[in-house]
Write an enzyme that holds these catalytic residues in place. Structure first.
Site, PDB file in Angstrom:
ATOM      1  N   ASP A   8       0.855  -1.192   0.000  1.00  0.00           N
ATOM      2  CA  ASP A   8       0.000   0.000   0.000  1.00  0.00           C
ATOM      3  C   ASP A   8       0.892   1.245   0.000  1.00  0.00           C
ATOM      4  O   ASP A   8       1.812   1.353   0.818  1.00  0.00           O
ATOM      5  CB  ASP A   8      -0.892  -0.026   1.257  1.00  0.00           C
ATOM      6  N   ASP A 103      -4.261   2.307  -4.768  1.00  0.00           N
ATOM      7  CA  ASP A 103      -2.925   2.352  -4.161  1.00  0.00           C
ATOM      8  C   ASP A 103      -2.530   1.080  -3.419  1.00  0.00           C
ATOM      9  O   ASP A 103      -1.516   1.065  -2.733  1.00  0.00           O
ATOM     10  CB  ASP A 103      -2.775   3.590  -3.259  1.00  0.00           C
ATOM     11  N   GLU A 104      -3.289   0.001  -3.574  1.00  0.00           N
ATOM     12  CA  GLU A 104      -2.904  -1.194  -2.821  1.00  0.00           C
ATOM     13  C   GLU A 104      -3.299  -2.475  -3.530  1.00  0.00           C
ATOM     14  O   GLU A 104      -4.231  -2.491  -4.331  1.00  0.00           O
ATOM     15  CB  GLU A 104      -3.518  -1.164  -1.425  1.00  0.00           C
TER      16      GLU A 104
HETATM   17  N1  DCP Z   1      -8.700   8.284  -0.300  1.00  0.00           N
HETATM   18  C1  DCP Z   1      -9.736   9.194  -0.365  1.00  0.00           C
HETATM   19  N2  DCP Z   1     -10.591   9.333   0.690  1.00  0.00           N
HETATM   20  C2  DCP Z   1     -10.443   8.596   1.817  1.00  0.00           C
HETATM   21  C3  DCP Z   1      -9.398   7.647   1.898  1.00  0.00           C
HETATM   22  C4  DCP Z   1      -8.535   7.533   0.814  1.00  0.00           C
HETATM   23  O1  DCP Z   1      -9.876   9.866  -1.377  1.00  0.00           O
HETATM   24  N3  DCP Z   1     -11.284   8.748   2.843  1.00  0.00           N
HETATM   25  C5  DCP Z   1      -7.750   8.200  -1.423  1.00  0.00           C
HETATM   26  C6  DCP Z   1      -6.602   9.146  -1.163  1.00  0.00           C
HETATM   27  C7  DCP Z   1      -5.499   8.260  -0.674  1.00  0.00           C
HETATM   28  C8  DCP Z   1      -5.775   6.985  -1.428  1.00  0.00           C
HETATM   29  O2  DCP Z   1      -7.194   6.907  -1.566  1.00  0.00           O
HETATM   30  O3  DCP Z   1      -4.217   8.803  -0.964  1.00  0.00           O
HETATM   31  C9  DCP Z   1      -5.239   5.762  -0.733  1.00  0.00           C
HETATM   32  O4  DCP Z   1      -5.896   5.579   0.497  1.00  0.00           O
HETATM   33  P1  DCP Z   1      -5.139   5.041   1.768  1.00  0.00           P
HETATM   34  O5  DCP Z   1      -6.193   4.674   2.758  1.00  0.00           O
HETATM   35  O6  DCP Z   1      -4.165   3.989   1.382  1.00  0.00           O
HETATM   36  O7  DCP Z   1      -4.417   6.330   2.369  1.00  0.00           O
HETATM   37  P2  DCP Z   1      -3.038   6.991   1.965  1.00  0.00           P
HETATM   38  O8  DCP Z   1      -2.315   6.210   0.924  1.00  0.00           O
HETATM   39  O9  DCP Z   1      -3.282   8.433   1.636  1.00  0.00           O
HETATM   40  O10 DCP Z   1      -2.246   6.953   3.334  1.00  0.00           O
HETATM   41  P3  DCP Z   1      -1.586   5.699   4.080  1.00  0.00           P
HETATM   42  O11 DCP Z   1      -0.135   5.995   4.165  1.00  0.00           O
HETATM   43  O12 DCP Z   1      -2.239   5.657   5.407  1.00  0.00           O
HETATM   44  O13 DCP Z   1      -1.889   4.478   3.247  1.00  0.00           O
HETATM   45 MG    MG Z   2      -2.073   4.157   1.157  1.00  0.00          MG
HETATM   46 MG    MG Z   3      -4.800   2.101   0.508  1.00  0.00          MG
END
Ligand code: DCP
Ligand code: MG
Ligand code: MG
Length: 356
Positions: A8, A103-104
């Protein structure tokens, strides 16, 4: 025994912005709509998270907590492009890749494991490749099942590698809050806490009957998850392009309340299937058939993917409202969600095609 990785991106949208705009590196960055448009934080860089900023927080609140943060408007096309590139790297390592969102993904690396190449090393190689080829960091969890690998990948972020050796799954899960488990949301966690069940270890001590009484048909699956057992395979071809539910009414109706109620019920059915398959989609569709059999659909593509029944019902109700007129009777109502992140093209095809 299987060896599964869950990979991720760290602060995905925010990290892509920092990659493309070097002046943002090392600075708190929040990606999302403006406070004026009542935007929410989609992604916060780890610099911003130190101020308590997190995703799904109203943007106004985020900028209060961290006035020095730079807000960036999301660029979904760019994130989709980075996503395609990382998935290509994953697939170069093994064809057994199951994307979960942009992203995962899960990777089944069982067949790659050798005495001189343990699963942890495969994960380290993967991290190094993504960093070298994309300039971004991922966190990876390594375990014998999807569920444990996913929980492990969330630990120690950013740029983390968490290995759960075979046989230690139960120990690994025991101290974690119940909410870490797939299928347990904040409401269920609160209910469990009121019974004195706070950790996955507490859950693991309960018997099959206890689970059945509280979670019905899902009980046994959840019990095994709590014990670190999960034999769901990594599914390579996600054939699902749309998840929908529809009902033909016993008697045609134009009653707004009855129709709203039906939309809510259908949304719950769609949501539970989305949850089961770990899907979330951006497009919500409402299908309507009139008393004279005229059938049509109305749909909306949202800024954020949805999975919860509330979010689906809210979007579907908004689509229903303008269709309600005195004397207009409906004989069928359907609710569907499509536009799953990693199948952008199929989602477009769906929009052009019919209701599935
Ligand atoms: N996303 C979004 N709204 C949310 C959660 C996520 O638009 N409530 C989008 C933006 C994030 C992407 O999906 O960048 C990936 O979600 P992740 O939960 O993997 O969060 P991040 O990659 O941003 O952070 P982390 O380092 O916790 O994985
Ligand atoms: Mg992420
Ligand atoms: Mg994610």
């Amino acid at each position: 025994m299987r060896h599964i990785l869950h990979a991720d991106f760290d602060a995905f949208y925010a990290s892509v912005e920092q990659l493309d705009r070097p002046e943002l590196r090392g600075r708190p960055v929040v990606v999302g709509g403006s406070p004026e448009t009542r935007g929410v934080v989609a992604s916060a860089s780890y610099e911003a998270r130190r101020y308590g900023v997190h995703s799904a927080m109203p943007m106004g609140r985020a900028l209060q907590l961290c006035p020095g943060a730079v807000r960036v408007q999301p660029r979904f096309e760019r994130y989709a492009e980075v996503s395609r590139r990382v998935m290509a790297i994953f697939r170069d390592i093994t064809p057994l890749v199951e994307p979960l969102s942009l992203d995962e993904a899960y990777l089944d690396v069982t067949d790659l494991v050798a005495p001189e190449r343990p699963p942890g090393q495969i994960a380290a190689e993967l991290k190094a490749r993504v960093r070298a080829e994309l300039g971004l960091t991922i966190s990876v969890g390594v375990a014998t099942s999807k569920s444990v690998a996913k929980i492990a990948s969330g630990m120690g972020k950013p740029d983390a590698l968490t290995i759960v050796p075979p046989g230690t799954e139960r120990q690994f899960l025991a101290p974690l809050p119940t909410e870490e488990l797939w299928g347990i949301g904040p409401k269920t966690a609160a209910r469990l806490a009121s019974e004195g069940v706070h950790t996955i270890g507490d859950l693991g001590k309960r018997g099959p009957e206890w689970f059945r009484a509280r979670f019905g048909r899902m009980g046994e699956h959840l019990r095994l998850l709590a014990l670190g057992q999960d034999d769901r395979p990594v599914v390579v071809e996600h054939e699902t392009r749309s998840v929908s539910a529809e009902t033909t009414l016993v008697k045609d109706t134009g009653d707004p309340e009855a129709l709203q109620e039906l939309v809510s019920r259908l949304s719950q059915r769609v949501a539970s299937r989305l949850r089961r398959d770990e899907l979330q989609g951006r497009t919500v569709k409402l299908k309507l058939r009139l008393a004279d059999f005229t059938t049509f659909t109305r749909q909306v593509t949202l800024a954020e993917p949805v999975q919860s029944s509330e979010a689906i019902a809210e979007a579907a109700s908004k689509l229903l409202q303008p269709e309600l007129r005195p004397g207009r009777l409906f004989r069928l109502v359907g609710v569907g969600v499509s536009g799953f992140d990693w199948h952008q093209q199929e989602a477009v095809q769906l929009r052009l095609g019919g209701f599935e």
